[in-house]
Design an enzyme around this catalytic site. Structure first.
Site, PDB file in Angstrom:
ATOM      1  CG  ASP A   1      -1.941  -1.120   1.199  1.00 36.38           C
ATOM      2  OD1 ASP A   1      -2.110  -1.720   0.122  1.00 36.38           O
ATOM      3  OD2 ASP A   1      -2.574  -1.392   2.227  1.00 36.38           O
TER       4      ASP A   1
ATOM      5  CE  LYS B   1      -4.731  12.698   2.656  1.00 35.66           C
ATOM      6  NZ  LYS B   1      -5.734  11.641   2.576  1.00 35.66           N
TER       7      LYS B   1
ATOM      8  CG  ASP C   1       2.150   0.083 -10.389  1.00 34.55           C
ATOM      9  OD1 ASP C   1       2.009  -0.043  -9.146  1.00 34.55           O
ATOM     10  OD2 ASP C   1       1.246   0.526 -11.129  1.00 34.55           O
TER      11      ASP C   1
ATOM     12  CB  THR D   1       2.007 -10.069  -7.429  1.00 28.89           C
ATOM     13  OG1 THR D   1       1.785  -8.749  -7.938  1.00 28.89           O
ATOM     14  CG2 THR D   1       3.455 -10.193  -6.954  1.00 28.89           C
ATOM     15  CD  GLU D   2      -3.157 -12.631  -6.991  1.00 35.81           C
ATOM     16  OE1 GLU D   2      -2.159 -12.200  -6.375  1.00 35.81           O
ATOM     17  OE2 GLU D   2      -3.692 -13.738  -6.733  1.00 35.81           O
ATOM     18  CE1 TYR D   3      -3.921  -5.768  -5.723  1.00 33.86           C
ATOM     19  CE2 TYR D   3      -2.943  -3.597  -5.560  1.00 33.86           C
ATOM     20  CZ  TYR D   3      -3.940  -4.482  -5.232  1.00 33.86           C
ATOM     21  OH  TYR D   3      -4.959  -4.068  -4.415  1.00 33.86           O
ATOM     22  CD  GLU D   4       5.368  -8.624 -11.384  1.00 32.21           C
ATOM     23  OE1 GLU D   4       5.260  -9.222 -10.290  1.00 32.21           O
ATOM     24  OE2 GLU D   4       6.383  -8.688 -12.093  1.00 32.21           O
TER      25      GLU D   4
HETATM   26  N1  SAH Z   1       1.044  -8.637  -2.909  1.00 27.66           N
HETATM   27  C1  SAH Z   1      -0.225  -8.657  -3.614  1.00 27.66           C
HETATM   28  C2  SAH Z   1      -1.236  -7.668  -3.005  1.00 27.66           C
HETATM   29  C3  SAH Z   1      -0.830  -6.223  -3.051  1.00 27.66           C
HETATM   30  S1  SAH Z   1      -2.045  -5.130  -2.313  1.00 27.66           S
HETATM   31  C4  SAH Z   1      -0.007  -8.388  -5.091  1.00 27.66           C
HETATM   32  O1  SAH Z   1       1.062  -7.890  -5.445  1.00 27.66           O
HETATM   33  O2  SAH Z   1      -0.905  -8.669  -5.899  1.00 27.66           O
HETATM   34  C5  SAH Z   1      -1.328  -4.914  -0.705  1.00 27.66           C
HETATM   35  C6  SAH Z   1      -1.849  -5.920   0.305  1.00 27.66           C
HETATM   36  O3  SAH Z   1      -1.137  -5.751   1.518  1.00 27.66           O
HETATM   37  C7  SAH Z   1      -3.331  -5.725   0.653  1.00 27.66           C
HETATM   38  O4  SAH Z   1      -3.999  -6.964   0.501  1.00 27.66           O
HETATM   39  C8  SAH Z   1      -3.305  -5.248   2.096  1.00 27.66           C
HETATM   40  O5  SAH Z   1      -4.436  -5.677   2.837  1.00 27.66           O
HETATM   41  C9  SAH Z   1      -2.021  -5.858   2.607  1.00 27.66           C
HETATM   42  N2  SAH Z   1      -1.420  -5.115   3.721  1.00 27.66           N
HETATM   43  C10 SAH Z   1      -1.187  -3.783   3.747  1.00 27.66           C
HETATM   44  N3  SAH Z   1      -0.633  -3.420   4.913  1.00 27.66           N
HETATM   45  C11 SAH Z   1      -0.502  -4.553   5.639  1.00 27.66           C
HETATM   46  C12 SAH Z   1      -0.005  -4.808   6.945  1.00 27.66           C
HETATM   47  N4  SAH Z   1       0.447  -3.832   7.738  1.00 27.66           N
HETATM   48  N5  SAH Z   1      -0.009  -6.085   7.389  1.00 27.66           N
HETATM   49  C13 SAH Z   1      -0.490  -7.086   6.597  1.00 27.66           C
HETATM   50  N6  SAH Z   1      -0.989  -6.890   5.359  1.00 27.66           N
HETATM   51  C14 SAH Z   1      -0.989  -5.642   4.877  1.00 27.66           C
END
Ligand code: SAH
Length: 214
Positions: free
Chosen positions: A118, A122, A154, A194-197
């Site tokens: 994430d 901000k 990204d 990954t899914e996001y990638e």
């Molecule tokens: N790694 C995956 C998901 C990316 S989205 C991909 O690349 O497709 C980021 C994920 O991290 C989200 O599902 C969110 O819930 C999780 N996440 C964010 N902060 C976190 C934290 N402090 N502890 C555990 N999970 C967290």
């Protein structure tokens, strides 16, 4: 990750043989009590729907994988994908990585993957970013001396921030870096998407990756 409250998700997570429900009890004991071997432990923090870590676990049966995800509604998707399969070197933990020191002991982890974390854009939320110095300090505690962090995103803002945090940290250094992973033959070798990638690269975004060690 877009959040939906999925009824019954908590129950599925609690009952899944893939999930470690009381991780603090296994601090220092994952190899002995959970995996029953002495293989290295690689973790992904923020595993989302789990495509990356599940693929790696199938490819590398001699490595123990633990995926950590904060939300049961997201973890549920990963569980649904593997529930028909038997992957003995894979486990999931529903947990907030802020408290990661409660569930892993010193040097217990051999590698940390951070994928599309994430961004917390901000400034006042910068401490929540999983590559901020507070987290780098925690990773220093749990990661074996020759262990490393691998980070992909990204998001240029988050990536630049991460590079700066690592370069300004007294212990960590960047050992590999690319601003276009998919066109970097060396660093892309063996890359698991990954899914996001998949989503963001199909929209034309370059993928940034770095490896950090001490
Ligand atoms: N790694 C995956 C998901 C990316 S989205 C991909 O690349 O497709 C980021 C994920 O991290 C989200 O599902 C969110 O819930 C999780 N996440 C964010 N902060 C976190 C934290 N402090 N502890 C555990 N999970 C967290």
């Amino acid at each position: 990750m877009r959040l939906r409250n999925i009824p019954g998700a908590d129950e599925v997570v609690t009952n899944s043989p893939y999930c470690i429900n009381n991780p603090a009890q296994f601090k220092g004991l994952y190899k002995k009590e959970i995996f029953k071997n002495d293989n290295p432990i690689h973790i992904e923090i923020g595993m989302g729907k789990g495509q990356f870590i599940t693929t790696l676990a199938k490819e590398n049966p001699d490595i123990n994988y633990i995926g950590i995800e904060r939300y049961t509604s997201v973890l549920l998707r990963a569980i649904q994908k593997v529930e028909e399969e038997d992957i003995p070197n894979l486990r999931f933990i529903c947990f907030d990585a802020n408290e990661i020191l409660d569930i892993f002991s010193c040097y217990e982890v051999d590698r940390i993957y951070l994928n599309f974390s994430d961004p917390w854009p901000k400034d006042r939320h910068s401490k929540r970013r999983l590559t901020s110095s507070n987290f780098l300090n925690r990773y220093n505690t749990i990661l074996a001396k020759d262990g490393r962090i691998e980070f992909k995103t990204d998001n240029r803002g988050l990536f630049d921030f991460s590079v700066e945090e690592i370069e300004n940290h007294p212990l960590w250094k960047i050992t590999e870096i690319t601003y276009d992973l998919h066109n970097d033959a060396t660093m892309n070798q063996g890359n698991v998407m990954t899914e996001y990638e998949e989503k963001f690269s199909s929209q034309g975004n370059p993928i940034f990756k770095l490896v950090a060690s001490r």
